[in-house]
Design an enzyme around this catalytic site. Structure first.
Site, mmCIF file in Angstrom:
data_model
loop_
_atom_site.group_PDB
_atom_site.id
_atom_site.type_symbol
_atom_site.label_atom_id
_atom_site.label_comp_id
_atom_site.label_asym_id
_atom_site.label_seq_id
_atom_site.Cartn_x
_atom_site.Cartn_y
_atom_site.Cartn_z
ATOM 1 C CB SER A 166 -0.932 0.004 1.215
ATOM 2 O OG SER A 166 -0.195 -0.039 2.421
ATOM 3 C CG HIS A 210 -4.238 -1.112 -0.386
ATOM 4 N ND1 HIS A 210 -4.723 0.176 -0.372
ATOM 5 C CD2 HIS A 210 -3.810 -1.361 0.877
ATOM 6 C CE1 HIS A 210 -4.590 0.688 0.841
ATOM 7 N NE2 HIS A 210 -4.031 -0.222 1.608
ATOM 8 C CE LYS A 262 -7.050 0.005 2.927
ATOM 9 N NZ LYS A 262 -7.318 -0.462 4.295
#
Length: 425
Positions: free
Chosen positions: A212, A240, A271
């Site tokens: 990340s 991610h 996320k």
């Protein structure tokens, strides 16, 4: 009474008066601790690595309201990769779940904290990742903290990339397996560690799918080939990547064609999948069953609140129904990367929506991010201990909700700020 006894009787009360009381000693200890803490804080400020928290006064999205700013601000700093944090259907699903199932369970899962809502989301996540089963956690940090201690014992070995996420490192520390750390994305060093650990009962290769801080993608095909050659399992953290990498947004393993060779996946709901909270593990059913019996973050943390589960479920349903949102990311990411590179900036990573603008100096990263806010762009400088010393950067994150005009405005602001601070000419 003898003279000696008389003197002792007079002295004893004086000693009692002069002896510090427990409350006095406690106050001194607190004062000393406060001085130590304030010294640490002063050092952070002096180094230019102080992390101030800006206050957002609107919902999360490509444009936000920031306390102290007079106009709407373009947000290029969130992990809201698909723009689902404020998607109308996702928000409505959370409202519906709140009305139907309440605010929370006031319990852990195995006592009275499991609703059909939780089981439905676990089934959909297992389907999404094409794995046998799934277990939900309060966060992916908890998922990483809960996995390794249960899976690995003193006869086993864990082989971890040196730049893995902090939660992976902390989770590995909790297990009693032999720990071997290989150089970042270095397949040769990984092979040496696999040879070194051949006497272990089970071996698990552990890596972020996408790292990340740099936006670089793990060489999963090579990792899986080595794991197969040496009889090891493969684990990836996909926080991610889930939702937007790969042709259908399944993640790094889909992107690199190794979905059938990665055995365990941990990821987040916080996320791309709605952005609220929560994490999970998907993998073989016996592993998931064992985690339900022994994983401490699962056993001793309250169940995910129904509104969070409702939002995440709708996000997964949208991705199961269409890959259109995931596919929109590539062109937007490359527009930013190419324009920034042409302007003279150094952008780390590869073709990932995480686009670190490398600056080196922590104070410079902080000053530039403040100046960017004045130009209507919300970004944050990253410095030690979040990244290594001397590797400070401004990490830009592209969202599917950003327009081309948004991206061009962000690049223009970087150019103005970069020239002001002498980063580019």
């Amino acid at each position: 009474m003898s003279l000696g006894k008389a003197v002792r009787s007079l002295v004893r009360p004086a000693r009692v008066v002069l002896r510090p009381s427990a409350s006095t000693r406690s106050y001194a200890a607190v004062a000393e601790a406060r001085a130590v803490l304030e010294g640490e804080l002063d050092g952070i400020r002096a180094a230019g690595t102080w992390k101030a928290e800006r206050i957002i006064t609107s919902k999360q999205g490509p444009q936000i309201n920031v306390d102290g700013s007079q106009s709407r601000i373009l947000n290029f700093c969130a992990n809201n990769y698909l723009g689902l944090s404020s998607h109308p259907e996702v928000v409505q699903a959370g409202i519906d779940a709140l009305k139907t199932y309440g605010a929370g369970l006031s319990s852990v899962r195995f006592i009275c904290g499991t609703q059909d809502l939780h089981k439905n989301l676990e089934q959909k996540l297992a389907e999404f990742h094409e794995r046998e089963d799934c277990i939900l956690y309060a966060s992916c940090f908890d998922a990483n903290a809960g996995l390794f201690e249960v899976l690995l014992g003193p006869d086993d070995a864990v082989l971890s990339d040196e730049l893995n996420h902090a939660s992976i490192i902390d989770g590995i520390r909790l297990c009693r397996a032999k720990r071997l750390r290989y150089k970042h994305m270095d397949l040769s060093d990984l092979e040496n560690k696999l040879k070194e650990s051949q006497s272990s009962r089970m071996r698990l290769v552990v890596t972020d799918g996408v790292f990340s801080m740099d936006g670089d993608v793990a060489p999963l095909k090579g990792i899986c080939d080595l794991a197969e050659q040496y009889g090891a399992m493969v684990f990836i953290d996909e926080c991610h990547a889930t939702g937007f990498l790969g042709a259908r947004g399944r993640g790094t393993d889909e992107l690199l064609g190794v979905m059938d060779k990665v055995h365990i996946v941990n990821s987040t709901l916080g996320k791309a999948l709605g952005g609220a909270a929560g994490g999970y593990t998907v993998g073989p059913k016996p592993l998931i069953d064992l985690l339900r019996q022994r994983s401490r973050p699962y056993l001793f943390s309250n169940s995910l609140p129904p509104p969070v589960v409702g939002c995440a479920t709708k996000a997964v349903e949208l991705l199961l129904a269409s890959n259109e949102i995931a596919q929109s990311m590539t062109a937007k990411t490359m527009r930013f990367r190419n324009n920034m590179t042409q302007a003279g900036f150094t952008i780390a990573g590869s073709a990932h929506p995480i686009c670190p603008v490398m600056l080196g100096d922590a104070r410079l990263a902080s000053l530039m991010s403040d100046d960017m806010l004045k130009l209507g762009v919300y970004v944050i400088g990253f410095s030690y201990p979040v990244v290594p010393k001397g590797k400070a950067r401004i990490r830009v994150q592209i969202s599917a909700a950003h327009t081309d005009e948004d991206i061009d405005h962000c690049v223009d602001a970087f150019i103005q700020t970069g020239r002001k601070h002498g980063v580019i000419s």
